[in-house]
Scaffold this motif. Structure first.
Motif, PDB file in Angstrom:
ATOM      1  N   GLU A  74       0.850  -1.192   0.000  1.00 17.25           N
ATOM      2  CA  GLU A  74       0.000   0.000   0.000  1.00 17.25           C
ATOM      3  C   GLU A  74       0.882   1.238   0.000  1.00 17.25           C
ATOM      4  O   GLU A  74       1.963   1.226   0.583  1.00 17.25           O
ATOM      5  CB  GLU A  74      -0.914   0.041   1.242  1.00 17.25           C
ATOM      6  CG  GLU A  74      -1.964  -1.052   1.312  1.00 17.25           C
ATOM      7  CD  GLU A  74      -3.069  -0.930   0.272  1.00 17.25           C
ATOM      8  OE1 GLU A  74      -3.146   0.110  -0.408  1.00 17.25           O
ATOM      9  OE2 GLU A  74      -3.842  -1.899   0.129  1.00 17.25           O
ATOM     10  N   PRO A  75       0.430   2.316  -0.605  1.00 18.50           N
ATOM     11  CA  PRO A  75       1.176   3.585  -0.530  1.00 18.50           C
ATOM     12  C   PRO A  75       1.024   4.211   0.860  1.00 18.50           C
ATOM     13  O   PRO A  75       0.128   3.821   1.627  1.00 18.50           O
ATOM     14  CB  PRO A  75       0.488   4.448  -1.594  1.00 18.50           C
ATOM     15  CG  PRO A  75      -0.896   3.890  -1.690  1.00 18.50           C
ATOM     16  CD  PRO A  75      -0.785   2.427  -1.417  1.00 18.50           C
ATOM     17  N   PRO A  76       1.891   5.174   1.203  1.00 23.37           N
ATOM     18  CA  PRO A  76       1.834   5.794   2.542  1.00 23.37           C
ATOM     19  C   PRO A  76       0.452   6.354   2.887  1.00 23.37           C
ATOM     20  O   PRO A  76       0.011   6.227   4.028  1.00 23.37           O
ATOM     21  CB  PRO A  76       2.889   6.907   2.455  1.00 23.37           C
ATOM     22  CG  PRO A  76       3.880   6.390   1.450  1.00 23.37           C
ATOM     23  CD  PRO A  76       3.080   5.627   0.438  1.00 23.37           C
ATOM     24  N   VAL A  77      -0.239   6.930   1.924  1.00 19.77           N
ATOM     25  CA  VAL A  77      -1.552   7.529   2.214  1.00 19.77           C
ATOM     26  C   VAL A  77      -2.562   6.450   2.618  1.00 19.77           C
ATOM     27  O   VAL A  77      -3.573   6.741   3.257  1.00 19.77           O
ATOM     28  CB  VAL A  77      -2.047   8.377   1.009  1.00 19.77           C
ATOM     29  CG1 VAL A  77      -2.476   7.490  -0.145  1.00 19.77           C
ATOM     30  CG2 VAL A  77      -3.163   9.315   1.410  1.00 19.77           C
ATOM     31  N   LEU A  78      -2.264   5.191   2.274  1.00 27.21           N
ATOM     32  CA  LEU A  78      -3.097   4.067   2.719  1.00 27.21           C
ATOM     33  C   LEU A  78      -2.330   3.202   3.729  1.00 27.21           C
ATOM     34  O   LEU A  78      -2.478   1.987   3.763  1.00 27.21           O
ATOM     35  CB  LEU A  78      -3.583   3.254   1.503  1.00 27.21           C
ATOM     36  CG  LEU A  78      -4.573   4.009   0.604  1.00 27.21           C
ATOM     37  CD1 LEU A  78      -4.825   3.252  -0.701  1.00 27.21           C
ATOM     38  CD2 LEU A  78      -5.896   4.253   1.326  1.00 27.21           C
ATOM     39  N   LEU A  79      -1.485   3.864   4.508  1.00 26.38           N
ATOM     40  CA  LEU A  79      -0.820   3.278   5.692  1.00 26.38           C
ATOM     41  C   LEU A  79       0.286   2.279   5.359  1.00 26.38           C
ATOM     42  O   LEU A  79       0.681   1.484   6.217  1.00 26.38           O
ATOM     43  CB  LEU A  79      -1.835   2.611   6.628  1.00 26.38           C
ATOM     44  CG  LEU A  79      -3.114   3.383   6.981  1.00 26.38           C
ATOM     45  CD1 LEU A  79      -3.959   2.561   7.955  1.00 26.38           C
ATOM     46  CD2 LEU A  79      -2.803   4.737   7.559  1.00 26.38           C
TER      47      LEU A  79
ATOM     48  N   MET B   1      -1.994  13.528   6.675  1.00 25.55           N
ATOM     49  CA  MET B   1      -2.268  12.188   7.193  1.00 25.55           C
ATOM     50  C   MET B   1      -1.025  11.532   7.771  1.00 25.55           C
ATOM     51  O   MET B   1      -0.773  10.354   7.566  1.00 25.55           O
ATOM     52  CB  MET B   1      -2.858  11.316   6.074  1.00 25.55           C
ATOM     53  CG  MET B   1      -4.219  11.791   5.596  1.00 25.55           C
ATOM     54  SD  MET B   1      -5.052  10.556   4.617  1.00 25.55           S
ATOM     55  CE  MET B   1      -6.587  11.435   4.251  1.00 25.55           C
ATOM     56  N   LYS B   2      -0.184  12.304   8.457  1.00 28.43           N
ATOM     57  CA  LYS B   2       1.016  11.761   9.115  1.00 28.43           C
ATOM     58  C   LYS B   2       0.783  11.751  10.622  1.00 28.43           C
ATOM     59  O   LYS B   2       0.270  12.721  11.188  1.00 28.43           O
ATOM     60  CB  LYS B   2       2.234  12.646   8.813  1.00 28.43           C
ATOM     61  CG  LYS B   2       2.811  12.450   7.418  1.00 28.43           C
ATOM     62  CD  LYS B   2       3.926  11.404   7.428  1.00 28.43           C
ATOM     63  CE  LYS B   2       4.388  11.054   6.022  1.00 28.43           C
ATOM     64  NZ  LYS B   2       5.316  12.046   5.502  1.00 28.43           N
ATOM     65  N   ALA B   3       1.151  10.695  11.255  1.00 27.91           N
ATOM     66  CA  ALA B   3       0.958  10.619  12.705  1.00 27.91           C
ATOM     67  C   ALA B   3       2.131  11.294  13.425  1.00 27.91           C
ATOM     68  O   ALA B   3       3.247  11.321  12.917  1.00 27.91           O
ATOM     69  CB  ALA B   3       0.869   9.166  13.145  1.00 27.91           C
ATOM     70  N   PHE B  54      -1.616   7.842  -8.716  1.00 30.30           N
ATOM     71  CA  PHE B  54      -3.065   7.751  -8.552  1.00 30.30           C
ATOM     72  C   PHE B  54      -3.532   9.011  -7.852  1.00 30.30           C
ATOM     73  O   PHE B  54      -2.712   9.792  -7.336  1.00 30.30           O
ATOM     74  CB  PHE B  54      -3.461   6.495  -7.753  1.00 30.30           C
ATOM     75  CG  PHE B  54      -2.921   6.457  -6.354  1.00 30.30           C
ATOM     76  CD1 PHE B  54      -3.613   7.046  -5.291  1.00 30.30           C
ATOM     77  CD2 PHE B  54      -1.703   5.836  -6.088  1.00 30.30           C
ATOM     78  CE1 PHE B  54      -3.100   7.011  -4.002  1.00 30.30           C
ATOM     79  CE2 PHE B  54      -1.187   5.804  -4.791  1.00 30.30           C
ATOM     80  CZ  PHE B  54      -1.879   6.396  -3.749  1.00 30.30           C
ATOM     81  N   TYR B  55      -4.837   9.210  -7.856  1.00 30.47           N
ATOM     82  CA  TYR B  55      -5.408  10.334  -7.132  1.00 30.47           C
ATOM     83  C   TYR B  55      -6.117   9.799  -5.900  1.00 30.47           C
ATOM     84  O   TYR B  55      -6.832   8.798  -6.000  1.00 30.47           O
ATOM     85  CB  TYR B  55      -6.405  11.088  -8.022  1.00 30.47           C
ATOM     86  CG  TYR B  55      -7.039  12.263  -7.329  1.00 30.47           C
ATOM     87  CD1 TYR B  55      -6.437  13.523  -7.368  1.00 30.47           C
ATOM     88  CD2 TYR B  55      -8.223  12.121  -6.617  1.00 30.47           C
ATOM     89  CE1 TYR B  55      -7.001  14.607  -6.707  1.00 30.47           C
ATOM     90  CE2 TYR B  55      -8.802  13.196  -5.958  1.00 30.47           C
ATOM     91  CZ  TYR B  55      -8.178  14.439  -6.010  1.00 30.47           C
ATOM     92  OH  TYR B  55      -8.731  15.514  -5.349  1.00 30.47           O
ATOM     93  N   GLU B  60      -2.957  14.334  -6.006  1.00 36.69           N
ATOM     94  CA  GLU B  60      -2.183  13.370  -6.790  1.00 36.69           C
ATOM     95  C   GLU B  60      -1.116  12.756  -5.894  1.00 36.69           C
ATOM     96  O   GLU B  60      -0.376  13.474  -5.227  1.00 36.69           O
ATOM     97  CB  GLU B  60      -1.489  14.080  -7.963  1.00 36.69           C
ATOM     98  CG  GLU B  60      -2.388  14.414  -9.117  1.00 36.69           C
ATOM     99  CD  GLU B  60      -2.939  13.176  -9.818  1.00 36.69           C
ATOM    100  OE1 GLU B  60      -2.183  12.208 -10.032  1.00 36.69           O
ATOM    101  OE2 GLU B  60      -4.137  13.186 -10.143  1.00 36.69           O
ATOM    102  N   ASP B  61      -1.019  11.439  -5.915  1.00 33.72           N
ATOM    103  CA  ASP B  61       0.012  10.767  -5.121  1.00 33.72           C
ATOM    104  C   ASP B  61       1.330  10.757  -5.884  1.00 33.72           C
ATOM    105  O   ASP B  61       1.377  10.424  -7.066  1.00 33.72           O
ATOM    106  CB  ASP B  61      -0.392   9.334  -4.811  1.00 33.72           C
ATOM    107  CG  ASP B  61       0.569   8.683  -3.823  1.00 33.72           C
ATOM    108  OD1 ASP B  61       0.344   8.832  -2.619  1.00 33.72           O
ATOM    109  OD2 ASP B  61       1.552   8.049  -4.263  1.00 33.72           O
TER     110      ASP B  61
END
Lengths: 189, 189
Positions: A74-79, B1-3, B54-55, B60-61
């Motif tokens: 998964e890419p970072p935006v999806l963990l 979306m970073k912890a 991907f978006y 855009e990723d």
């Protein structure tokens, strides 16, 4: 299903193609295939599949000396950490390949020589169901768009006819556009 | 979306997970993803996909410096040379990965620590429609069977509840079990 003489079209052996179709006509049981995969979780959104044998044409296939191995990630935006392409992207890869191969196969059967095929795909997913924020929204692709560019030694009309005939025969196209039952079972070892 | 702080469960960052869910709750548009693929025919049943951007999550990723590249192929009995796994096998790989990741994600959200997951898949395809010997038989998978073995630090009842909740939320599960429209278009360059 081995041809005696080589008679190539679009990289396919036409003798083997016609012989295969004749065999299936005479014994439709030979058209039944069972494909298989094994998968093992690695960590987070990272897991790994091994694929080798399958059943088809009336027997177990032994043509692969070692398994194909592929990782989902998964890419970072999806963990994830891009450990591999993600599963819904693999669906686009499978669809692209299947409609291309089906087009090439039926072009060969019609005597159309393909020079090039390139395809661009897009698909929309809403992840609200995935993360538990909706029970009613579709969880899978809502729509997939495929643009195929074909160069071949025939007219535009013949290409349109070919595409109308071939595309919907692709097994991955059929799997996505029709509801396919999945029997999920938890087993214990 | 970073912890801000790392709080791992099953290889997932729980802070990032909760933050992501909160963001999607406040702005459901962020849940819209568009995945993409490009594919080019090589020869016969051999073709190659490239997948990178991907978006999603409102932008855009750009997390992948170079594309993932994967080949589709066919075994000899399907007129190929095992240049790669075939497209319907890639569908099983995608499904295995997606139900696994969805299970791991919801286990993490419930505080269930996963020790291992392994999955075995089988799917039935009748190739009569593919080769043009039938217009009425299903062209795609007729049925897919998935057996998942999970080892975790919880009771069997909790695992059953987790699976009942999680499996059907998998985007690839949703894509296969529901009819998804595919818009096919032939383009000219």
């Amino acid at each position: 299903m081995k041809a005696q003489m080589t008679n190539q079209m679009n990289g396919l052996d036409l003798n083997q193609l016609y012989e295969t179709v004749d065999l299936l006509k005479n014994d439709p049981k030979l058209a039944q295939f069972e494909f298989r995969a094994r998968n093992r979780w690695v960590s987070g959104g990272h897991n790994r599949s091994e694929i080798d044998g399958f059943y088809g044409a009336g027997r177990e296939d032994k043509s692969r000396p070692k398994p194909f191995v592929f990782d989902n990630g998964e890419p970072p935006v999806l963990l994830g950490n891009n450990e591999g392409m993600n599963p819904v992207e693999f669906v686009l890869h499978a669809l692209a390949g299947c409609v291309t191969t089906t087009t090439v196969l039926h072009a060969a059967a019609r005597g159309i020589k393909i020079e090039a095929i390139s395809t661009e795909l897009e698909g929309d997913v809403d992840i609200q169901k995935l993360v538990g924020l909706s029970d009613t929204l579709p969880g899978g692709y809502r729509e997939i768009r495929v643009k195929m560019n074909i160069k071949a030694d025939c007219t535009d009309e013949e290409l349109d006819e070919l595409c109308n005939y071939a595309w919907s025969r692709s097994p991955v196209f059929g799997t996505i556009t029709n509801p396919v039952p999945i029997k999920m079972e938890r087993v214990k070892s």
